[in-house]
Write a protein that holds these residues in place. Structure first.
Motif, short mmCIF file in Angstrom:
data_model
loop_
_atom_site.label_atom_id
_atom_site.label_comp_id
_atom_site.label_asym_id
_atom_site.label_seq_id
_atom_site.Cartn_x
_atom_site.Cartn_y
_atom_site.Cartn_z
N TRP A 39 -36.97 -3.72 56.36
CA TRP A 39 -36.84 -2.22 57.38
C TRP A 39 -37.52 -3.17 58.70
O TRP A 39 -37.57 -2.47 59.69
CB TRP A 39 -38.04 -1.10 57.18
N LEU A 40 -38.65 -3.99 58.21
CA LEU A 40 -38.92 -4.49 59.66
C LEU A 40 -38.68 -5.33 60.39
O LEU A 40 -38.49 -5.55 61.34
CB LEU A 40 -40.55 -5.18 58.84
N LEU A 41 -37.32 -6.45 59.61
CA LEU A 41 -36.56 -7.05 60.53
C LEU A 41 -35.51 -6.00 61.03
O LEU A 41 -35.29 -6.77 62.63
CB LEU A 41 -34.90 -7.77 59.52
N THR A 42 -35.34 -4.69 60.53
CA THR A 42 -34.40 -3.85 61.54
C THR A 42 -35.04 -3.32 62.64
O THR A 42 -34.53 -3.25 63.33
CB THR A 42 -33.53 -3.30 60.81
N HIS A 43 -36.07 -3.03 62.92
CA HIS A 43 -37.13 -2.54 64.03
C HIS A 43 -37.91 -3.62 65.01
O HIS A 43 -39.02 -3.43 64.59
CB HIS A 43 -38.29 -1.75 62.66
N THR A 44 -37.74 -4.97 64.65
CA THR A 44 -38.22 -6.08 65.75
C THR A 44 -37.51 -6.04 66.75
O THR A 44 -35.89 -6.05 66.51
CB THR A 44 -37.86 -7.28 64.50
N ALA A 45 -38.25 -5.75 68.12
CA ALA A 45 -37.70 -5.68 69.40
C ALA A 45 -37.75 -7.29 69.26
O ALA A 45 -36.23 -7.94 70.52
CB ALA A 45 -38.66 -4.67 70.12
N LEU A 46 -38.44 -7.93 69.19
CA LEU A 46 -38.97 -9.28 69.88
C LEU A 46 -39.23 -10.78 68.40
O LEU A 46 -40.53 -9.83 68.01
CB LEU A 46 -39.34 -9.23 70.72
N THR A 47 -39.22 -11.41 68.56
CA THR A 47 -39.89 -11.81 67.96
C THR A 47 -41.36 -12.53 68.52
O THR A 47 -41.43 -12.85 69.21
CB THR A 47 -39.38 -13.49 66.90
N ALA A 48 -42.52 -12.79 67.94
CA ALA A 48 -43.91 -14.17 68.05
C ALA A 48 -43.02 -14.66 68.77
O ALA A 48 -42.32 -15.41 68.51
CB ALA A 48 -44.46 -14.22 67.23
N ALA A 121 -34.80 -17.62 61.24
CA ALA A 121 -36.14 -17.52 61.38
C ALA A 121 -36.58 -16.81 60.75
O ALA A 121 -38.12 -16.78 60.21
CB ALA A 121 -37.34 -17.65 63.47
N GLN A 122 -36.79 -15.29 60.88
CA GLN A 122 -37.25 -14.10 60.14
C GLN A 122 -36.73 -14.05 58.68
O GLN A 122 -37.90 -13.89 58.17
CB GLN A 122 -36.66 -12.77 61.38
N PRO A 162 -50.33 -8.86 56.53
CA PRO A 162 -49.22 -9.46 55.65
C PRO A 162 -48.06 -10.15 55.94
O PRO A 162 -46.95 -9.95 56.10
CB PRO A 162 -50.25 -9.54 54.10
N ALA A 163 -47.39 -7.98 55.73
CA ALA A 163 -46.24 -7.77 55.68
C ALA A 163 -45.07 -7.91 57.67
O ALA A 163 -44.13 -8.73 57.31
CB ALA A 163 -46.23 -6.34 55.40
N ARG A 164 -46.23 -7.31 58.25
CA ARG A 164 -45.03 -8.22 59.60
C ARG A 164 -45.60 -9.09 59.94
O ARG A 164 -44.70 -10.01 60.27
CB ARG A 164 -47.23 -7.35 60.29
N ILE A 165 -46.23 -9.87 59.72
CA ILE A 165 -46.18 -11.52 59.69
C ILE A 165 -45.09 -12.35 58.75
O ILE A 165 -44.70 -13.54 59.33
CB ILE A 165 -47.75 -11.95 59.95
N THR A 166 -44.88 -11.40 57.14
CA THR A 166 -43.84 -12.01 56.49
C THR A 166 -43.37 -12.19 57.43
O THR A 166 -41.67 -12.24 56.93
CB THR A 166 -44.84 -12.12 55.42
N PRO A 441 -42.72 -1.01 63.90
CA PRO A 441 -41.33 -1.16 65.10
C PRO A 441 -42.52 -2.59 64.84
O PRO A 441 -43.30 -2.09 65.74
CB PRO A 441 -40.63 -0.67 65.86
N MET A 442 -42.22 -4.04 65.05
CA MET A 442 -43.42 -5.53 65.69
C MET A 442 -42.20 -5.27 67.73
O MET A 442 -41.41 -5.90 67.69
CB MET A 442 -42.17 -6.21 65.34
N HIS A 443 -43.57 -5.90 68.28
CA HIS A 443 -42.68 -6.39 69.54
C HIS A 443 -42.20 -5.04 70.21
O HIS A 443 -41.83 -5.67 71.39
CB HIS A 443 -42.86 -7.48 69.36
N PRO A 444 -42.39 -4.14 71.12
CA PRO A 444 -41.39 -3.35 71.09
C PRO A 444 -41.46 -3.35 72.55
O PRO A 444 -40.65 -3.25 73.78
CB PRO A 444 -41.61 -2.00 70.36
N ASN A 445 -42.85 -4.01 73.12
CA ASN A 445 -43.22 -2.94 74.25
C ASN A 445 -42.58 -4.76 75.10
O ASN A 445 -42.86 -5.18 76.83
CB ASN A 445 -44.56 -3.50 74.44
N ARG A 446 -42.38 -5.63 74.35
CA ARG A 446 -41.82 -7.17 74.76
C ARG A 446 -40.45 -7.22 74.88
O ARG A 446 -39.67 -8.14 75.34
CB ARG A 446 -41.83 -7.62 73.96
#
Length: 550
Positions: A39-48, A121-122, A162-166, A441-446
């Protein structure tokens, strides 16, 4: 296995370590872990942003000659992967994992290199996080039983930080997998003391060092326990010495060749600062220092020392507060209190069993290292605290039935449900409370930076320069795939500059931002692309500014 018994050869069945109930629990844990990370991989707008450096190192491993020159190379480019390992800032463990996944993706994907490398990387991080359920479950099972192992692994998989960082393009998944395997082997070694067990724990510890240098602290857990039991003569001292020696030898077999290759303990700047307490700390470019449009003082995922705001404060007191704050966030505020409750309630067990002490000692070492990092460097991130959260999960899981018993004593109606049912209800409550935050979702603002990078890749000419203080657009434009400073021609006819029009969140480590702001304010500078594309330029989030020829 065969052995000679009574003068004839007999087959001896090896002892099984896992049974049907274990496999059922592990299967359920793997399903949950796969669902969360997918779920998190498919809802990542941009990686760190840090993921760019790891992906870049992986690409350089594939093509070492493309890596930038380094002082250690005496002005030359790395000739092979060994040269690259010798000069790269990061240890090779995680970049090599990325490269392996990247090669696999190349068989099924035609995406551009920039996109595919970050997906790799993800995926490398997330796949390791899924496998993490096995050592966590085994640690909990060895210390407290199957149900505790299941609850510990489940809790760690659904906790938001932990879920989001990993699931991001960071080292945490691979690092935690290697360190947790070493912890599990360390617990096993002190519970069933054998030379081979300590040797395996040392080998796993050395492997974790190849991912992050602080992985070496894992040896402190089983090493300290063996030393203490030897001093108390609960183990024969010669045997305790032999086990400690095996631990050290196993660690050195893996770690020392890398140290010899690079000529020091680590290339990482923060690590060298910690090892040299008398050297002046390097400057930190926080959001407040670099971005005038930002109103907050630093990234939301970390605590930074601010010379103006924190002037006059004790840096030690600030460091303790910063570490406690980040540890609490990482553990979702409930895990460590529950773990401490269990440790106090089970304190008599600690006198009889050595296994729990391995986790406690490693956690203490990690906490002290974080405190030193905060006071020395003036920075601590929730990323740094995830191992502490992992070590707390088996104790927190063990605290659930204890808490259920206490609740039952206070509320008779609850007691009639039974301790197991109540503990299961508490576990479900923790999981349900964690998932809404974990699955955001991860990093949608960027995401605008990614669109700007794709636009630049399609429109920017090779003889034009690019200034991108935020790094993402330059990566997706293909300019920084092999070198962080990118490629800019000596004499460019035009320059593109990536700017944020309305920064919604702070950024860290942006030393190029003042230069970008200065260039974007020059006469003749004009916005040639903005995102979102369906709004007016003045209302857009990301601007691409051009100076020079059309």
């Amino acid at each position: 296995m065969s052995s000679s018994v009574g003068g004839r050869l007999e087959a001896v069945t090896s002892e099984r370590s896992l049974f049907g109930p274990d496999y059922l629990r592990l299967a359920a844990l793997v399903l949950v872990a796969v669902a969360v990370h997918a779920w998190l991989l498919t809802h990542t707008a941009l990686t760190a942003r840090d993921s760019l450096g790891f992906a870049r190192q992986a690409l350089c491993f594939e093509t070492p000659a493309a890596a930038p020159p380094n002082d250690a190379d005496k002005g030359g480019h790395p000739k092979n992967a060994i040269d690259l390992v010798r000069t790269a800032e990061h240890p090779p463990g995680y970049p090599l994992a990325i490269l392996a996944v990247y090669k696999g993706l190349g068989l099924v994907s035609t995406a551009p290199v920039a996109d595919r490398a970050l997906v790799a990387a993800q995926l490398a991080n997330a796949l390791a996080a899924v496998l993490l359920v096995i050592p966590i479950y085994l640690i909990g099972r060895m210390l407290f039983g199957r149900n505790i192992g299941f609850a510990a692994a489940l809790l760690f998989q659904v906790l938001p930080v932990p879920a989001r960082i990993t699931s991001d393009g960071l080292t945490e998944g691979v690092y935690l997998l290697s360190t947790t395997v070493a912890v599990a082997l360390g617990v096993r070694a002190v519970m069933v003391p054998r030379i081979s067990g300590f040797l395996l724990c040392g080998l796993a510890t050395g492997t974790s060092y190849l991912v992050r240098p602080e992985g070496l602290m894992i040896a402190a857990g089983p090493g300290a326990v063996a030393l203490w039991l030897g001093l108390l003569r609960r183990w024969p001292r010669d045997q305790a010495f032999g086990r400690i020696t095996a631990l050290v030898v196993g660690t050195c077999l893996v770690a020392v060749p890398y140290m010899v290759l690079i000529g020091k303990f680590t290339h990482k700047p923060a690590g060298n600062e910690l090892l040299n307490p008398f050297a002046p700390p390097r400057p930190v470019y926080s959001g407040a220092q670099a971005a005038t449009a930002t109103t907050t003082t630093g990234p939301l995922f970390a605590e930074w020392w601010n010379d103006e705001k924190d002037s006059g404060k004790s840096k030690t007191v600030w460091g303790v507060q910063a570490v406690f704050k980040e540890v609490s966030k990482s553990a979702n505020y409930a895990i460590w209190p529950l773990a401490l409750f269990a440790i106090l309630a089970l304190r008599r067990r600690f006198a009889a069993e050595a296994g729990p002490w391995v986790l406690v000692i490693i956690a203490a070492c990690n906490f002290l290292l974080l405190l030193y990092l905060a006071t020395r460097v003036g920075y601590v991130s929730e990323r740094h605290t995830v191992l502490l959260t992992l070590l707390a999960c088996p104790f927190a899981a063990a605290g659930l039935p204890l808490l259920a018993t206490g609740i039952g004593q206070i509320f008779p109606r609850v007691e009639r449900l039974g301790v197991r049912v109540t503990a299961a209800g508490l576990l479900v409550a923790l999981v349900v409370a964690s998932l809404p935050f974990a699955l955001k979702p991860m990093h949608p603002n960027r995401v605008g930076h990614k669109h700007a990078g794709h636009w630049l890749a399609a429109n920017m000419k090779p003889d034009e320069a690019l200034i991108d203080p935020f790094c993402w657009a330059a990566w997706y434009a293909g300019r920084t795939l092999y070198r962080p400073d990118g490629y800019n021609p000596p004499e460019s006819r035009a320059t593109y500059i990536v700017m944020e029009n309305k920064a919604a969140t702070p950024h860290s480590r942006l030393p190029v931002l003042p230069l970008a702001q200065e260039q974007a304010a020059r006469p003749g500078a004009r916005v040639v692309y903005h995102w979102p594309e369906n709004v007016a330029a003045k209302d857009a989030i990301v601007h691409v500014v051009k100076i020079g020829e059309d």
